[in-house]
Design a protein around this motif. Structure first.
Motif, mmCIF file in Angstrom:
data_model
loop_
_atom_site.group_PDB
_atom_site.id
_atom_site.type_symbol
_atom_site.label_atom_id
_atom_site.label_comp_id
_atom_site.label_asym_id
_atom_site.label_seq_id
_atom_site.Cartn_x
_atom_site.Cartn_y
_atom_site.Cartn_z
ATOM 1 N N GLY B 1 -38.939 -1.913 18.192
ATOM 2 C CA GLY B 1 -38.792 -0.733 18.365
ATOM 3 C C GLY B 1 -38.900 -0.071 19.833
ATOM 4 N N ALA B 2 -38.308 1.038 20.148
ATOM 5 C CA ALA B 2 -38.156 1.661 21.258
ATOM 6 C C ALA B 2 -37.174 1.238 22.086
ATOM 7 N N VAL B 3 -36.032 1.072 21.645
ATOM 8 C CA VAL B 3 -34.886 0.548 22.390
ATOM 9 C C VAL B 3 -34.099 1.540 23.154
ATOM 10 N N VAL B 4 -33.871 1.521 24.309
ATOM 11 C CA VAL B 4 -32.704 2.573 25.120
ATOM 12 C C VAL B 4 -31.787 1.693 25.525
ATOM 13 N N SER B 5 -30.604 2.224 25.524
ATOM 14 C CA SER B 5 -29.140 1.715 25.622
ATOM 15 C C SER B 5 -28.575 2.488 26.751
ATOM 16 N N GLN B 6 -27.742 2.013 27.604
ATOM 17 C CA GLN B 6 -27.128 2.453 28.451
ATOM 18 C C GLN B 6 -25.563 2.071 28.558
ATOM 19 N N HIS B 7 -24.755 3.023 28.759
ATOM 20 C CA HIS B 7 -23.337 2.471 28.924
ATOM 21 C C HIS B 7 -22.569 3.470 29.836
ATOM 22 N N PRO B 8 -21.820 2.850 30.794
ATOM 23 C CA PRO B 8 -21.531 1.186 30.658
ATOM 24 C C PRO B 8 -22.682 0.694 31.751
ATOM 25 N N SER B 9 -22.574 -0.816 31.848
ATOM 26 C CA SER B 9 -23.496 -1.283 32.418
ATOM 27 C C SER B 9 -23.233 -1.588 33.926
ATOM 28 N N ARG B 10 -21.991 -1.496 34.020
ATOM 29 C CA ARG B 10 -21.451 -1.763 35.561
ATOM 30 C C ARG B 10 -20.029 -0.797 35.475
ATOM 31 N N VAL B 11 -20.078 -0.053 36.704
ATOM 32 C CA VAL B 11 -18.773 0.498 36.685
ATOM 33 C C VAL B 11 -18.355 0.614 38.267
ATOM 34 N N ILE B 12 -17.163 0.446 38.634
ATOM 35 C CA ILE B 12 -16.559 0.582 39.831
ATOM 36 C C ILE B 12 -15.410 1.533 39.980
ATOM 37 N N CYS B 13 -15.736 2.619 40.828
ATOM 38 C CA CYS B 13 -14.531 3.896 40.918
ATOM 39 C C CYS B 13 -14.066 4.085 42.116
ATOM 40 N N LYS B 14 -13.095 4.791 42.326
ATOM 41 C CA LYS B 14 -12.604 5.212 43.484
ATOM 42 C C LYS B 14 -13.184 6.403 44.081
ATOM 43 N N SER B 15 -13.384 6.796 45.160
ATOM 44 C CA SER B 15 -14.057 7.719 45.964
ATOM 45 C C SER B 15 -13.344 9.172 45.591
ATOM 46 N N GLY B 16 -13.995 10.032 44.895
ATOM 47 C CA GLY B 16 -13.357 11.234 44.444
ATOM 48 C C GLY B 16 -13.507 11.361 42.949
ATOM 49 N N THR B 17 -13.510 10.527 42.265
ATOM 50 C CA THR B 17 -13.349 10.365 40.669
ATOM 51 C C THR B 17 -14.802 10.873 40.148
ATOM 52 N N SER B 18 -14.911 10.948 38.920
ATOM 53 C CA SER B 18 -16.055 11.251 38.437
ATOM 54 C C SER B 18 -16.528 10.114 37.195
ATOM 55 N N VAL B 19 -17.819 9.828 37.121
ATOM 56 C CA VAL B 19 -18.054 8.815 36.293
ATOM 57 C C VAL B 19 -19.297 9.391 35.190
ATOM 58 N N LYS B 20 -19.232 9.029 34.094
ATOM 59 C CA LYS B 20 -20.040 9.527 33.126
ATOM 60 C C LYS B 20 -20.921 8.443 32.429
ATOM 61 N N ILE B 21 -22.169 8.349 32.578
ATOM 62 C CA ILE B 21 -23.042 7.433 32.097
ATOM 63 C C ILE B 21 -23.819 7.850 30.825
ATOM 64 N N GLU B 22 -23.738 7.159 29.802
ATOM 65 C CA GLU B 22 -24.630 7.502 28.544
ATOM 66 C C GLU B 22 -25.853 6.645 28.437
ATOM 67 N N CYS B 23 -26.854 7.582 27.998
ATOM 68 C CA CYS B 23 -28.214 7.009 27.719
ATOM 69 C C CYS B 23 -28.623 7.239 26.077
ATOM 70 N N ARG B 24 -28.707 6.406 25.401
ATOM 71 C CA ARG B 24 -29.107 6.589 23.997
ATOM 72 C C ARG B 24 -30.341 5.935 23.605
ATOM 73 N N SER B 25 -31.249 6.422 22.850
ATOM 74 C CA SER B 25 -32.443 6.004 22.218
ATOM 75 C C SER B 25 -31.841 5.405 20.768
ATOM 76 N N LEU B 26 -31.957 4.281 20.598
ATOM 77 C CA LEU B 26 -31.456 3.573 19.425
ATOM 78 C C LEU B 26 -32.421 3.873 18.154
ATOM 79 N N ASP B 27 -33.753 3.819 18.227
ATOM 80 C CA ASP B 27 -34.250 3.698 17.353
ATOM 81 C C ASP B 27 -35.725 4.933 17.319
ATOM 82 N N PHE B 28 -35.465 5.794 18.137
ATOM 83 C CA PHE B 28 -36.648 6.930 18.028
ATOM 84 C C PHE B 28 -35.952 8.167 18.498
ATOM 85 N N GLN B 29 -36.597 9.412 18.377
ATOM 86 C CA GLN B 29 -35.910 10.553 18.798
ATOM 87 C C GLN B 29 -36.481 10.839 20.212
ATOM 88 N N ALA B 30 -35.940 11.002 21.282
ATOM 89 C CA ALA B 30 -36.264 11.173 22.598
ATOM 90 C C ALA B 30 -36.318 12.696 22.818
#
Lengths: 107, 115
Positions: B1-30
């Motif tokens: 139990g109590a698993v948290v995932s993140q996506h992506p694990s690694r990201v490379i981007c150019k300066s000036g761009t935007s990046v979105k990172i997701e965080c999910r609780s897989l088996d509990f309500q956070a």
């Protein structure tokens, strides 16, 4: 503040026992965590102590003395994979991690 | 139990761009999720705290317009780094906890490199 104090670095031998100490400011205290963080990875939860005494979980045990503002993490039968940073944040709205104690296990 | 995932694990981007990172609780309500940043050989630094359905609380020195946080459900929080610059390159880690515990469970982290 939470004023966590831990040794910066420790070295121990594979198979040995090591104790990592942590002292903290007692005001407003509810509990203390121990986390393990390997280089380049996120922390993983080890233990949470609220009451005085020793709690054992396999090779790892955590001790708390609330009156002294003192805790320690005891690692037995050290393995090479135990080389990591060990963090002891106190409870609060958010956790103040500090740099932790960097443990190096040598053959 | 109590698993948290993140996506992506690694990201490379150019300066000036935007990046979105997701965080999910897989088996509990956070009910509460935290976003941290960690530079090499430095301690975890809390950036912001988000409670489901409300605005995030940012730590001093963290620009809320640059680091957009959304916690729209009890299992998902997102961090968007807007107009990323090379100095934003870091290890971003989320954690989550439920309303009845102080224990935070961490995601595996996202390594952001801005070129």
């Amino acid at each position: 503040g939470q004023n966590i104090d831990q040794p910066t670095e420790m070295t121990a031998t594979e198979g040995a026992i090591v104790q990592i100490n942590c002292t903290y400011q007692t005001s407003g205290f509810n509990g203390l965590f121990w986390y393990q963080q390997h280089a380049g990875e996120a922390p993983t939860f080890l233990s949470y102590n609220v009451l005085d005494g020793l709690e054992e979980k396999g090779r790892f045990s955590s001790f708390l003395s609330r009156s002294k503002g003192y805790s320690y993490l005891l690692l037995k039968e050290l393995q090479m994979k135990d080389s990591a940073s060990y963090l002891c944040p106190r409870t609060g709205y958010a956790l103040n991690f500090g740099k932790g104690t960097s443990l190096l296990v040598t053959p | 139990g109590a698993v948290v995932s993140q996506h992506p694990s690694r990201v490379i981007c150019k300066s000036g761009t935007s990046v979105k990172i997701e965080c999910r609780s897989l088996d509990f309500q956070a009910t509460t999720m935290f976003w941290y940043r960690q530079f090499p050989k430095q301690s975890l630094m809390l950036m912001a705290t988000s409670n489901e359905g409300s605005k995030a609380t940012y730590e001093q020195g963290v620009e809320k317009d640059k680091f957009l946080i959304n916690h729209a459900s009890l299992t998902l929080s997102t961090l968007t780094v807007t107009s990323a610059h090379p100095e934003d390159s870091s290890f971003y880690i989320c954690s989550a906890r439920t309303h009845d515990t102080d224990t935070q469970y961490f995601g595996p982290g996202t390594r952001l490199t801005v070129l």
